[in-house]
Scaffold this motif. Structure first.
Motif, PDB file in Angstrom:
ATOM      1  N   ARG A  63      33.044  94.545  89.636  1.00 55.32           N
ATOM      2  CA  ARG A  63      31.752  95.187  89.790  1.00 55.32           C
ATOM      3  C   ARG A  63      30.782  94.283  90.545  1.00 55.32           C
ATOM      4  NH1 ARG A  63      27.149  97.097  85.411  1.00 55.32           N
ATOM      5  NH2 ARG A  63      25.994  98.381  86.912  1.00 55.32           N
ATOM      6  N   SER A  64      30.831  93.000  90.260  1.00 58.48           N
ATOM      7  CA  SER A  64      29.935  92.062  90.923  1.00 58.48           C
ATOM      8  C   SER A  64      30.192  92.009  92.425  1.00 58.48           C
ATOM      9  CB  SER A  64      30.092  90.663  90.321  1.00 58.48           C
ATOM     10  OG  SER A  64      29.728  90.654  88.950  1.00 58.48           O
ATOM     11  N   VAL A  65      31.462  91.971  92.801  1.00 57.13           N
ATOM     12  CA  VAL A  65      31.826  91.935  94.218  1.00 57.13           C
ATOM     13  C   VAL A  65      31.407  93.231  94.903  1.00 57.13           C
ATOM     14  CG1 VAL A  65      33.762  91.903  95.842  1.00 57.13           C
ATOM     15  CG2 VAL A  65      33.705  90.293  93.931  1.00 57.13           C
ATOM     16  N   ALA A  66      31.592  94.362  94.211  1.00 56.39           N
ATOM     17  CA  ALA A  66      31.209  95.657  94.783  1.00 56.39           C
ATOM     18  C   ALA A  66      29.711  95.718  95.044  1.00 56.39           C
ATOM     19  CB  ALA A  66      31.636  96.782  93.841  1.00 56.39           C
ATOM     20  N   VAL A  67      28.926  95.211  94.097  1.00 59.95           N
ATOM     21  CA  VAL A  67      27.468  95.216  94.265  1.00 59.95           C
ATOM     22  C   VAL A  67      27.049  94.281  95.391  1.00 59.95           C
ATOM     23  CG1 VAL A  67      25.284  94.557  93.187  1.00 59.95           C
ATOM     24  CG2 VAL A  67      26.951  95.899  91.892  1.00 59.95           C
ATOM     25  N   PHE A 107      22.248  89.487  90.502  1.00 61.96           N
ATOM     26  CA  PHE A 107      23.068  90.389  89.693  1.00 61.96           C
ATOM     27  C   PHE A 107      24.514  89.907  89.665  1.00 61.96           C
ATOM     28  CE2 PHE A 107      26.027  93.890  89.243  1.00 61.96           C
ATOM     29  CZ  PHE A 107      25.566  94.511  88.095  1.00 61.96           C
ATOM     30  N   PHE A 108      25.012  89.425  90.800  1.00 62.01           N
ATOM     31  CA  PHE A 108      26.396  88.961  90.887  1.00 62.01           C
ATOM     32  C   PHE A 108      26.683  87.911  89.820  1.00 62.01           C
ATOM     33  CE2 PHE A 108      29.602  85.969  92.361  1.00 62.01           C
ATOM     34  CZ  PHE A 108      30.605  86.795  92.806  1.00 62.01           C
ATOM     35  N   TRP A 109      25.872  86.861  89.774  1.00 56.86           N
ATOM     36  CA  TRP A 109      26.128  85.775  88.834  1.00 56.86           C
ATOM     37  C   TRP A 109      25.753  86.144  87.406  1.00 56.86           C
ATOM     38  CZ3 TRP A 109      29.428  82.242  89.704  1.00 56.86           C
ATOM     39  CH2 TRP A 109      29.711  81.850  91.017  1.00 56.86           C
TER      40      TRP A 109
END
Length: 214
Positions: free
Chosen positions: A182-186, A162-164
């Motif tokens: 959002r990516s870092v939070a996930v 999901f991050f990438w």
């Protein structure tokens, strides 16, 4: 996913970003399970029909715990100290295998943590088939531990993917700043969730194995 829906409706705190990502992208969760469990059970099938290579690999894994870099785990269990054994297991499974070799390394080499996890599922699937007499009894307690551990690794891989995927998508949408946040939070939230699951697995394994040895 039903458990995540219930948790998301309550106060899941720092776990909310990861749980939200899982619920919004159920197909990613499903195909990651299919991919990794497919590798796992596929290698079990191969191993069952190749018992001699399996015995060789099992002995290699055993040597790693007895004399190799994982000897500290076995020493902790031999001490009979549940806390020490649980911490040693947690250190390897979470801090090394998940944080360093799945999450952190994927920030440097995109998605490489998923490949590492796939290789781990290959190794575990091939080496842990109860082919030989007496092996199945060893898994009476460990099967629960292994289920928790494998699920933790799978959900960690979902967060890496999901991050990438979200980073690339935000580039095309020209919303990179929000995409990164959002990516870092996930990723951070998913790391915490995996940590909780692996802590419970480590504690359960330490208690059951040490008590069974007494």
């Amino acid at each position: 996913l039903s458990v995540f829906r219930i948790a998301y409706q309550g106060r899941c705190g720092p776990l909310r970003p990861a749980i939200r990502a899982y619920l919004e992208h159920p197909s990613q969760v499903i195909w990651m399970h299919v991919l990794l469990y497919g590798i796992f059970f596929g290698m079990m099938y191969v191993s069952f029909h190749n018992p001699v290579p399996q015995l060789w690999l099992t002995n290699l894994v055993t040597a790693a715990f007895e004399e190799g870099e994982l000897s500290y785990v076995q020493e902790a269990y031999q001490s009979g100290n549940v806390v020490a054994a649980a911490f040693a297991t947690f250190k390897n499974n979470f801090l090394i295998q998940t944080v360093v070799l799945t999450m952190a390394i994927s920030l440097v080499l995109p998605l490489i943590g998923i490949l590492k996890t796939a290789l781990s599922f290959t190794l575990v699937g091939f080496s842990m088939v109860p082919t030989w007499v007496g092996m199945s009894g060893l898994y009476s307690f460990h099967s629960i531990t292994m289920t928790l551990e494998l699920e933790a690794y799978i959900f960690a891989c979902v967060c890496v993917f999901f991050f990438w995927k979200n980073i690339v998508s935000s580039v095309f949408k020209r919303d990179l700043e929000n995409g990164i946040l959002r990516s870092v939070a996930v990723l951070a939230s998913g790391t915490l969730l995996s940590g909780i699951m692996l802590f419970l697995a480590a504690l359960y394994e330490a208690i059951t194995l040490i008590l069974a040895a007494r």
